[in-house]
Design a protein around this motif. Sequence first.
Motif, short mmCIF file in Angstrom:
data_model
loop_
_atom_site.label_atom_id
_atom_site.label_comp_id
_atom_site.label_asym_id
_atom_site.label_seq_id
_atom_site.Cartn_x
_atom_site.Cartn_y
_atom_site.Cartn_z
N ASN A 139 43.42 -31.84 -9.31
CA ASN A 139 44.22 -32.93 -9.87
C ASN A 139 43.35 -34.01 -10.51
OD1 ASN A 139 46.48 -31.59 -8.96
ND2 ASN A 139 46.58 -32.73 -7.04
N ALA A 140 42.04 -33.99 -10.23
CA ALA A 140 41.14 -35.00 -10.80
C ALA A 140 40.55 -34.56 -12.14
CB ALA A 140 40.01 -35.31 -9.81
N LEU A 141 40.93 -33.38 -12.60
CA LEU A 141 40.30 -32.82 -13.80
C LEU A 141 41.05 -33.19 -15.07
CD1 LEU A 141 39.61 -29.17 -12.54
CD2 LEU A 141 38.08 -31.15 -12.41
N SER A 142 40.32 -33.18 -16.19
CA SER A 142 40.96 -33.34 -17.50
C SER A 142 41.66 -32.03 -17.86
CB SER A 142 39.90 -33.63 -18.56
OG SER A 142 39.12 -32.46 -18.81
N GLY A 143 42.48 -32.09 -18.90
CA GLY A 143 43.20 -30.88 -19.35
C GLY A 143 42.25 -29.73 -19.67
N GLY A 144 41.18 -30.05 -20.39
CA GLY A 144 40.23 -29.00 -20.78
C GLY A 144 39.53 -28.40 -19.57
N GLN A 145 39.20 -29.26 -18.59
CA GLN A 145 38.53 -28.76 -17.38
C GLN A 145 39.49 -27.90 -16.55
OE1 GLN A 145 37.50 -32.64 -15.93
NE2 GLN A 145 35.34 -32.44 -16.55
N HIS A 146 40.74 -28.34 -16.48
CA HIS A 146 41.75 -27.57 -15.74
C HIS A 146 41.89 -26.18 -16.35
CE1 HIS A 146 45.97 -27.68 -13.69
NE2 HIS A 146 45.15 -26.81 -13.16
N GLN A 147 41.89 -26.14 -17.67
CA GLN A 147 42.00 -24.86 -18.36
C GLN A 147 40.81 -23.96 -18.04
OE1 GLN A 147 44.39 -23.53 -19.41
NE2 GLN A 147 44.26 -22.50 -21.36
N ARG A 148 39.61 -24.55 -17.99
CA ARG A 148 38.42 -23.77 -17.64
C ARG A 148 38.54 -23.17 -16.25
NH1 ARG A 148 33.05 -27.20 -19.08
NH2 ARG A 148 33.88 -28.48 -20.75
N VAL A 149 39.14 -23.94 -15.32
CA VAL A 149 39.31 -23.47 -13.94
C VAL A 149 40.27 -22.27 -13.92
CG1 VAL A 149 40.21 -24.07 -11.65
CG2 VAL A 149 38.69 -25.65 -12.86
N LEU A 150 41.36 -22.36 -14.70
CA LEU A 150 42.31 -21.24 -14.75
C LEU A 150 41.64 -19.98 -15.32
CD1 LEU A 150 45.64 -22.90 -15.95
CD2 LEU A 150 44.92 -22.34 -13.63
N ILE A 151 40.74 -20.19 -16.29
CA ILE A 151 40.04 -19.05 -16.87
C ILE A 151 39.04 -18.48 -15.85
CG2 ILE A 151 38.37 -18.40 -18.67
CD1 ILE A 151 40.09 -20.32 -20.51
N ALA A 152 38.37 -19.38 -15.10
CA ALA A 152 37.46 -18.92 -14.05
C ALA A 152 38.21 -18.11 -13.00
CB ALA A 152 36.74 -20.11 -13.41
N ARG A 153 39.45 -18.56 -12.68
CA ARG A 153 40.26 -17.84 -11.69
C ARG A 153 40.51 -16.40 -12.15
NH1 ARG A 153 46.28 -19.93 -10.59
NH2 ARG A 153 46.59 -19.00 -12.64
N ALA A 154 40.81 -16.24 -13.45
CA ALA A 154 41.04 -14.89 -13.99
C ALA A 154 39.74 -14.08 -14.00
CB ALA A 154 41.64 -14.97 -15.39
N LEU A 155 38.61 -14.74 -14.34
CA LEU A 155 37.34 -14.03 -14.43
C LEU A 155 36.79 -13.65 -13.07
CD1 LEU A 155 35.48 -16.06 -17.22
CD2 LEU A 155 36.74 -13.92 -17.44
N ALA A 156 37.17 -14.40 -12.02
CA ALA A 156 36.63 -14.14 -10.68
C ALA A 156 36.96 -12.72 -10.22
CB ALA A 156 37.17 -15.16 -9.69
N ALA A 157 38.09 -12.19 -10.68
CA ALA A 157 38.47 -10.82 -10.30
C ALA A 157 37.67 -9.77 -11.06
CB ALA A 157 39.97 -10.62 -10.54
N GLU A 158 36.81 -10.22 -11.99
CA GLU A 158 36.02 -9.31 -12.84
C GLU A 158 36.92 -8.24 -13.48
OE1 GLU A 158 31.73 -9.14 -10.89
OE2 GLU A 158 33.26 -8.85 -9.36
N PRO A 159 37.93 -8.73 -14.22
CA PRO A 159 38.92 -7.78 -14.77
C PRO A 159 38.38 -6.99 -15.95
CG PRO A 159 39.33 -9.98 -15.62
CD PRO A 159 38.20 -10.11 -14.62
N GLU A 160 38.95 -5.81 -16.15
CA GLU A 160 38.62 -5.01 -17.34
C GLU A 160 39.42 -5.50 -18.54
OE1 GLU A 160 38.92 -0.70 -16.49
OE2 GLU A 160 38.97 -1.36 -14.41
N LEU A 161 40.60 -6.08 -18.25
CA LEU A 161 41.49 -6.57 -19.30
C LEU A 161 41.79 -8.04 -19.02
CD1 LEU A 161 43.65 -6.39 -21.59
CD2 LEU A 161 45.24 -5.52 -19.86
N LEU A 162 41.60 -8.87 -20.02
CA LEU A 162 41.87 -10.30 -19.88
C LEU A 162 42.98 -10.67 -20.86
CD1 LEU A 162 40.83 -12.86 -18.43
CD2 LEU A 162 39.13 -13.10 -20.24
N ILE A 163 44.08 -11.22 -20.33
CA ILE A 163 45.22 -11.63 -21.15
C ILE A 163 45.33 -13.14 -21.05
CG2 ILE A 163 47.72 -11.47 -21.45
CD1 ILE A 163 47.60 -8.67 -20.22
#
Length: 256
Positions: A139-163
């Motif tokens: 909740n302390a993050l800017s919009g851009g930082q929050h978006q980076r966190v959501l992308i990190a969440r998706a990347l943490a699973a080391e997916p073969e397909l990223l949507i």
Amino acid sequence: MSDEPVISLRGVRAELGARLVLRGIDLTVRRGEVVALLGANGSGKSTAVRTVIGQVPVTAGEVELFGTPRRRFRDWSRVGYVPQRTTAAGGVPATVTEVVSAGRLSRARFGVLRKADHEAVRRALDLVGMADRAKDSVNALSGGQHQRVLIARALAAEPELLIMDEPMAGVDLASQEVLAETLERQVASGTTVLLVLHELGPLEPLIDRAVVLRDGCVLHDGPPPKAVGQHALPGHDHVHPHDTSGAEPIRTGLLS
């Protein structure tokens, strides 16, 4: 790049409420490709990606993931999904690490994160330049930082397909550049990417193919439309200020 389709939509129709949003679209994304879905608001871009992950049921046609009909597909750890930021905020008090760790749960046994999981979370935070904020509340993050966190969440699973659904929307330029670099590394390591974009922006060099939707139909499927660059908004005639040739304005009406 092999020819194996990672995503395959054939004749897909979908409704939201009583409104027909997708009118029989065909879309194939092959292994290692980076495909951008473009189009004006209401053209069906987000609905199309949400049919892929099963959030929107299809009323006709077939959706396949990695060659398996979506209704039988169970291997969701192979897929990373980044929703539009507005739908993902939720206001729940959580740290950056907790949010990103959620991306590992599909791989964790009985929901217990092991050493490899914690390392994957740290790597994902490093990739998006947020390692120094790991213990902070989201909740302390800017919009851009929050978006980076959501992308990190998706990347943490080391997916073969990223949507990713509009990953650049409302994101400051510094974060856009970090996201473009992050994506470039993922693509170099063989990740297949399907992106919903309003404009290509800094991701333009990474895009192999653009699929333009209009009124729930595919209008264009091929090389990215050249006119839609950093300074072109879909649907607007646009005169480049540095165009001194006196020629006709460059029209970007492809998406209008």
